[in-house]
Scaffold this active site. Structure first.
Site, PDB file in Angstrom:
ATOM      1  N   CYS A  96       0.858  -1.345   0.091  1.00  0.00           N
ATOM      2  CA  CYS A  96       0.234  -0.155   0.155  1.00  0.00           C
ATOM      3  C   CYS A  96       0.876   1.205  -0.043  1.00  0.00           C
ATOM      4  O   CYS A  96       0.335   2.300  -0.171  1.00  0.00           O
ATOM      5  CB  CYS A  96      -0.956  -0.002   1.245  1.00  0.00           C
ATOM      6  SG  CYS A  96      -0.075   0.164   2.814  1.00  0.00           S
ATOM      7  N   GLU A 135      -6.968  -6.420  -1.956  1.00  0.00           N
ATOM      8  CA  GLU A 135      -7.171  -5.387  -0.910  1.00  0.00           C
ATOM      9  C   GLU A 135      -6.049  -4.369  -0.952  1.00  0.00           C
ATOM     10  O   GLU A 135      -4.871  -4.634  -1.110  1.00  0.00           O
ATOM     11  CB  GLU A 135      -7.213  -6.277   0.541  1.00  0.00           C
ATOM     12  CG  GLU A 135      -7.596  -5.233   1.518  1.00  0.00           C
ATOM     13  CD  GLU A 135      -6.258  -4.858   2.433  1.00  0.00           C
ATOM     14  OE1 GLU A 135      -6.432  -4.357   3.453  1.00  0.00           O
ATOM     15  OE2 GLU A 135      -5.329  -5.492   2.098  1.00  0.00           O
ATOM     16  N   ARG A 186     -11.414   0.871   9.688  1.00  0.00           N
ATOM     17  CA  ARG A 186     -10.387   0.562   8.954  1.00  0.00           C
ATOM     18  C   ARG A 186     -10.980   0.468   7.372  1.00  0.00           C
ATOM     19  O   ARG A 186     -11.063  -0.645   6.867  1.00  0.00           O
ATOM     20  CB  ARG A 186      -9.769  -0.874   9.344  1.00  0.00           C
ATOM     21  CG  ARG A 186      -8.519  -1.354   8.509  1.00  0.00           C
ATOM     22  CD  ARG A 186      -7.914  -2.677   8.983  1.00  0.00           C
ATOM     23  NE  ARG A 186      -6.670  -2.888   8.447  1.00  0.00           N
ATOM     24  CZ  ARG A 186      -5.587  -2.612   9.080  1.00  0.00           C
ATOM     25  NH1 ARG A 186      -5.620  -1.455   9.976  1.00  0.00           N
ATOM     26  NH2 ARG A 186      -4.481  -2.899   8.368  1.00  0.00           N
ATOM     27  N   ARG A 188     -10.892   0.013   3.773  1.00  0.00           N
ATOM     28  CA  ARG A 188     -10.066  -0.461   2.847  1.00  0.00           C
ATOM     29  C   ARG A 188     -10.884  -0.814   1.539  1.00  0.00           C
ATOM     30  O   ARG A 188     -11.983  -1.095   1.470  1.00  0.00           O
ATOM     31  CB  ARG A 188      -9.208  -1.828   3.408  1.00  0.00           C
ATOM     32  CG  ARG A 188      -8.230  -1.559   4.369  1.00  0.00           C
ATOM     33  CD  ARG A 188      -7.148  -0.880   3.883  1.00  0.00           C
ATOM     34  NE  ARG A 188      -6.169  -0.810   4.874  1.00  0.00           N
ATOM     35  CZ  ARG A 188      -6.051   0.144   5.991  1.00  0.00           C
ATOM     36  NH1 ARG A 188      -6.788   0.931   5.910  1.00  0.00           N
ATOM     37  NH2 ARG A 188      -4.943   0.145   7.101  1.00  0.00           N
TER      38      ARG A 188
END
Length: 455
Positions: A96, A135, A186, A188
């Site tokens: 990421c 993801e 969170r 995502r």
């Protein structure tokens, strides 16, 4: 559930400590991991300890050992097909940093990390798995990465996969407990893709809802329910707050209780800017000038209290005043106005606390901010301590025994959990993907014929 046998096979790329494996390898899903890849040796050690039955040859260190030759050239699809076991589902929480707000945000222009997406695509082209579950951070689909997002979607479609145009953003705190949600905010991006030549068809729109249960209120989470009893924690003293940290928070406790009901602001408090006249020059950005004015106005309204507060020493028997605090601890954000509206009700020690580079931030003890791979471990005010690695893992849906048995330094464990994928969210997304294909994987109702539902 009629059987616990395997119904599908999956590979786990950029596997970390195995969030995808915990999700799809769970008994009710029936998946079998046939390949795991992660470049971090500490992560691989935890992964191997968690699933010792996985042959060493199926736990690899670098995806480019698969997708490139020894001299760094692209590997042929034929060779990749021989190296990678057959599988139905490809999972990848690809790096990421190229897209994260904390990085340089170069996206696919990042010559070392961003292009790892294309290594995934080489495996996709060679193996043609039925489903893809990818993801990444929410910022991947942010305004600075429009071209990156378009490139990812177009690459998947050109490879023969149906994928939504709009990003699907999921967070464990929006999933109720019965869907294995967790009290952690969170967000995502999940990219769900189905091979077009399968019976499953995905529309151009997100497959699943961001808020799966509109009746669920994330404010009803209580993070205390996910904590260990202090008596269960070996070496608990290393998680307790230091003397100087207690002093900082005692000072801010006195601050929130000393300001009248309607006057405790929501904007960031900057003690260094408690001045009768704000110091603003032509180079000051508009946003900062606004905060400088607000802090000055706040000081002028409450200068008697604030001057006494700043003169007080916060360590008994020593001279340790606000001016002696580190610069970041002279900044404060109160995010509990609705939960504790009056001075008499305000209790910093009943909240969750985060010692951030930008200042001290407090909020209700409902759900925590996203776990991160740097040292901003949440503090539980009522416990006067930080959460432990096992508690952090719980917020990701990782079983206690993983870190109870792993010989991992705490700093390494926090980093691993902060970089991980949330187990419950993966299961929610995967279940929707499989249901759209009319497959029972993840439902607990497996076909009676071993060939039924095969890719």
């Amino acid at each position: 559930m009629s059987s616990a046998r395997t119904n599908f096979k999956f590979i786990d790329l950029f596997a970390g400590i195995g969030g995808f494996h915990h999700a799809l390898g769970a008994e009710e899903f029936g998946g079998e991991c046939v390949l795991a890849v992660d470049i971090d040796a500490d992560c691989r050690a935890v992964y191997r300890a968690t699933w010792p039955e996985l042959p060493a040859s199926q736990v690899r260190a670098d995806i480019r050992e698969i997708t490139q030759t020894a001299d760094g050239q692209d590997q042929t699809l034929e060779v990749i097909n021989e190296i990678v076991p057959d599988h139905d589902v490809l999972c990848a929480g690809f790096p990421c940093q190229p897209f994260s707000k904390s990085g340089r945000q170069l996206g696919v222009l990042d010559s070392t990390r961003g292009t790892l997406f294309f290594d995934i695509m080489k495996i996709v082209e060679a193996k043609r798995p039925r489903f893809l579950i990818l993801e990444n951070v929410r910022n991947l689909a942010g305004p600075r990465h429009t071209d990156t997002w378009r490139t990812i979607v177009e690459s998947l479609r050109q490879a023969g996969y149906r994928v939504a145009s709009e990003p699907l953003v999921l967070s464990p705190h929006r999933l109720p407990p019965e869907l294995h949600g967790r009290p952690q905010n969170r967000d995502r991006v999940f990219i769900l893709a189905t091979r077009v030549d399968s019976e499953a068809l995905l529309t151009e729109d997100p497959l699943v809802a961001r808020n799966p249960d509109p009746s669920w209120d994330p404010q009803t989470w209580n993070v205390e329910e996910f904590l260990l009893d202090d008596s269960e924690i070996p070496d608990i003293d290393k998680y307790k707050l230091r003397r100087d940290e207690l002093a900082w928070l005692d000072a801010w406790q006195a601050f929130v209780q000393g300001i009248p009901d309607e006057d405790l602001p929501g904007f960031p408090i900057w003690v260094d800017e408690f001045k009768p006249v704000p110091e603003i020059d032509e180079e000051t950005p508009a946003w900062k000038a606004d905060f400088l004015r607000k802090n000055s106005d706040f000081f002028n309204r409450h200068r008697t209290f604030l001057r006494a507060w700043m003169r007080k020493s916060w360590i008994e028997g020593e001279s340790y005043r606000i001016a002696d605090f580190p610069a970041s601890r002279r900044k404060f954000e109160w995010q509990a106005r609705s939960a504790q509206p009056t001075a008499s009700s305000r209790d910093l020690w009943s909240l969750t606390i985060h010692l951030r580079p930008s200042g001290v931030r407090v909020k209700p003890a409902t759900y925590l901010p996203a776990l991160v791979a740097i040292t901003q471990t949440s503090i539980i005010g009522s416990r006067r301590r930080r959460i432990t690695p096992i508690e952090a893992a719980r917020l990701q849906g990782v079983p206690d025994w993983v870190y109870a048995q792993a010989q991992v330094d705490d700093a390494v464990a926090y980093k691993q959990v902060g970089n991980g994928v949330n187990v419950g969210v993966v299961q929610y997304a995967a279940r929707a993907l499989f249901e759209a294909a009319d497959l029972p994987w993840g439902s607990g109702n497996f076909p009676s014929d071993p060939e039924d539902g095969a890719a």
